[in-house]
Scaffold this motif. Structure first.
Motif, PDB file in Angstrom:
ATOM      1  N   ARG A 114       0.574 -19.803  84.548  1.00 25.50           N
ATOM      2  CA  ARG A 114       0.640 -18.537  84.689  1.00 25.50           C
ATOM      3  C   ARG A 114      -0.004 -17.646  83.472  1.00 25.50           C
ATOM      4  O   ARG A 114      -0.577 -18.323  82.640  1.00 25.50           O
ATOM      5  CB  ARG A 114       2.182 -18.073  84.382  1.00 25.50           C
ATOM      6  N   HIS A 115      -0.348 -16.462  83.753  1.00 23.92           N
ATOM      7  CA  HIS A 115      -1.090 -15.797  82.800  1.00 23.92           C
ATOM      8  C   HIS A 115      -0.821 -14.479  82.868  1.00 23.92           C
ATOM      9  O   HIS A 115      -0.067 -13.932  83.965  1.00 23.92           O
ATOM     10  CB  HIS A 115      -2.535 -16.082  82.829  1.00 23.92           C
ATOM     11  N   ALA A 116      -0.970 -13.412  81.890  1.00 29.21           N
ATOM     12  CA  ALA A 116      -0.654 -12.131  81.639  1.00 29.21           C
ATOM     13  C   ALA A 116      -1.883 -11.494  82.625  1.00 29.21           C
ATOM     14  O   ALA A 116      -3.184 -11.949  82.535  1.00 29.21           O
ATOM     15  CB  ALA A 116      -0.712 -11.706  80.520  1.00 29.21           C
ATOM     16  N   SER A 117      -1.521 -10.305  83.172  1.00 28.11           N
ATOM     17  CA  SER A 117      -2.719  -9.935  84.259  1.00 28.11           C
ATOM     18  C   SER A 117      -2.232  -8.401  84.339  1.00 28.11           C
ATOM     19  O   SER A 117      -1.304  -7.808  84.271  1.00 28.11           O
ATOM     20  CB  SER A 117      -2.271 -10.288  85.635  1.00 28.11           C
ATOM     21  N   ALA A 118      -3.407  -7.648  83.391  1.00 27.95           N
ATOM     22  CA  ALA A 118      -3.411  -6.056  83.599  1.00 27.95           C
ATOM     23  C   ALA A 118      -3.112  -5.444  85.185  1.00 27.95           C
ATOM     24  O   ALA A 118      -2.506  -4.719  85.423  1.00 27.95           O
ATOM     25  CB  ALA A 118      -4.492  -5.529  83.196  1.00 27.95           C
ATOM     26  N   THR A 119      -3.799  -6.355  86.200  1.00 29.55           N
ATOM     27  CA  THR A 119      -3.450  -5.832  87.624  1.00 29.55           C
ATOM     28  C   THR A 119      -2.007  -6.015  87.902  1.00 29.55           C
ATOM     29  O   THR A 119      -1.646  -4.980  88.847  1.00 29.55           O
ATOM     30  CB  THR A 119      -4.422  -6.955  88.452  1.00 29.55           C
ATOM     31  N   ASP A 120      -1.454  -6.781  87.565  1.00 35.97           N
ATOM     32  CA  ASP A 120       0.098  -6.888  87.827  1.00 35.97           C
ATOM     33  C   ASP A 120       0.615  -5.659  87.318  1.00 35.97           C
ATOM     34  O   ASP A 120       1.524  -5.127  87.893  1.00 35.97           O
ATOM     35  CB  ASP A 120       0.741  -8.094  87.342  1.00 35.97           C
ATOM     36  N   LEU A 121       0.399  -5.385  85.765  1.00 37.78           N
ATOM     37  CA  LEU A 121       1.033  -4.019  85.328  1.00 37.78           C
ATOM     38  C   LEU A 121       0.689  -2.877  86.119  1.00 37.78           C
ATOM     39  O   LEU A 121       1.578  -1.802  86.291  1.00 37.78           O
ATOM     40  CB  LEU A 121       0.532  -4.068  83.833  1.00 37.78           C
ATOM     41  N   GLY A 122      -0.401  -2.749  86.592  1.00 34.08           N
ATOM     42  CA  GLY A 122      -0.934  -1.500  87.670  1.00 34.08           C
ATOM     43  C   GLY A 122      -0.125  -1.298  88.797  1.00 34.08           C
ATOM     44  O   GLY A 122       0.545  -0.428  89.051  1.00 34.08           O
ATOM     45  N   PHE A 123       0.173  -2.812  89.378  1.00 39.46           N
ATOM     46  CA  PHE A 123       0.895  -2.716  90.627  1.00 39.46           C
ATOM     47  C   PHE A 123       2.371  -2.244  90.159  1.00 39.46           C
ATOM     48  O   PHE A 123       3.164  -1.701  90.902  1.00 39.46           O
ATOM     49  CB  PHE A 123       1.062  -3.956  91.276  1.00 39.46           C
ATOM     50  N   ASP A 124       3.006  -2.913  89.169  1.00 39.97           N
ATOM     51  CA  ASP A 124       4.411  -2.501  88.611  1.00 39.97           C
ATOM     52  C   ASP A 124       4.314  -0.934  88.489  1.00 39.97           C
ATOM     53  O   ASP A 124       5.524  -0.552  88.834  1.00 39.97           O
ATOM     54  CB  ASP A 124       4.400  -3.350  87.472  1.00 39.97           C
ATOM     55  N   PHE A 125       3.431  -0.457  87.609  1.00 36.82           N
ATOM     56  CA  PHE A 125       3.442   1.151  87.314  1.00 36.82           C
ATOM     57  C   PHE A 125       3.576   1.728  88.680  1.00 36.82           C
ATOM     58  O   PHE A 125       4.285   2.829  88.798  1.00 36.82           O
ATOM     59  CB  PHE A 125       2.231   1.509  86.403  1.00 36.82           C
ATOM     60  N   VAL A 126       2.651   1.410  89.605  1.00 40.47           N
ATOM     61  CA  VAL A 126       2.595   2.277  90.950  1.00 40.47           C
ATOM     62  C   VAL A 126       3.738   2.002  91.716  1.00 40.47           C
ATOM     63  O   VAL A 126       4.447   3.113  92.112  1.00 40.47           O
ATOM     64  CB  VAL A 126       1.508   1.714  91.742  1.00 40.47           C
ATOM     65  N   GLY A 127       4.475   0.814  91.793  1.00 37.82           N
ATOM     66  CA  GLY A 127       5.825   0.772  92.477  1.00 37.82           C
ATOM     67  C   GLY A 127       6.989   1.739  91.632  1.00 37.82           C
ATOM     68  O   GLY A 127       7.589   2.290  92.279  1.00 37.82           O
ATOM     69  N   ALA A 128       6.850   1.522  90.352  1.00 35.31           N
ATOM     70  CA  ALA A 128       7.801   2.110  89.522  1.00 35.31           C
ATOM     71  C   ALA A 128       7.666   3.709  89.584  1.00 35.31           C
ATOM     72  O   ALA A 128       8.656   4.454  89.832  1.00 35.31           O
ATOM     73  CB  ALA A 128       7.714   1.748  88.193  1.00 35.31           C
ATOM     74  N   ALA A 129       6.445   4.028  89.500  1.00 35.84           N
ATOM     75  CA  ALA A 129       6.253   5.718  89.786  1.00 35.84           C
ATOM     76  C   ALA A 129       6.783   6.109  91.230  1.00 35.84           C
ATOM     77  O   ALA A 129       7.293   7.116  91.341  1.00 35.84           O
ATOM     78  CB  ALA A 129       4.724   5.898  89.452  1.00 35.84           C
TER      79      ALA A 129
END
Length: 151
Positions: A114-129
């Motif tokens: 596994r690794h950290a992903s800025a793309t995942d953070l972007g999808f997390d933000f969109v879902g949360a918003a």
């Protein structure tokens, strides 16, 4: 205990319990190692994590990020909600969700495959918003209006 007695759940647990449960589920999910099987043409499991063939893995996983972090944001918004809180509950929920998302990505750097992903953070933000926007719309719609005012 008789069948007429009720179990009382403390108020803080009713408010925060669902959000904490989602956080625990996300932590367990992020703890699953990812071991690639090159050339696999069907769904296979790496531990408890399903791996989908082709582009489906991206679609399913990113949709899952949006759904999971949207649910977390909605539950945090619910936990923070007080009469008159409005925007501050939503902003607090968004901040809390994104802090958890960042910690989750950092946690994944410690998990094999596994690794950290800025793309995942972007999808997390969109879902949360989107979830917070939906909560805000529903709460405004349900809020009592002063006499003579239209929605």
């Amino acid at each position: 205990m008789t069948h007429h007695e009720r179990i009382t759940i403390p108020g803080w647990l009713r408010r925060w319990g669902p959000a904490l449960a989602i956080m625990a589920l996300l932590f367990v999910s992020s703890s699953q190692p990812k071991i690639e099987q090159p050339g696999a043409e069907t769904v296979y499991f790496s531990g408890a994590m399903p791996i989908f063939p082709g582009g489906w893995d991206f679609i399913v996983k990113k949709s899952g990020h949006m759904l999971a972090y949207g649910l977390l944001a909605a539950l945090l918004c619910r936990a923070l909600w007080r009469p008159g809180a409005g925007r501050s509950a939503g902003l607090g929920a968004l901040a809390g969700t994104m802090l958890y998302a960042v910690s989750d990505e950092l946690h994944q750097t410690l998990v094999r495959g596994r690794h950290a992903s800025a793309t995942d953070l972007g999808f997390d933000f969109v879902g949360a918003a989107l979830a917070i926007l939906l909560v805000w719309i529903v709460m405004r719609w349900r809020a009592p209006q002063p006499a003579g005012q239209r929605r």
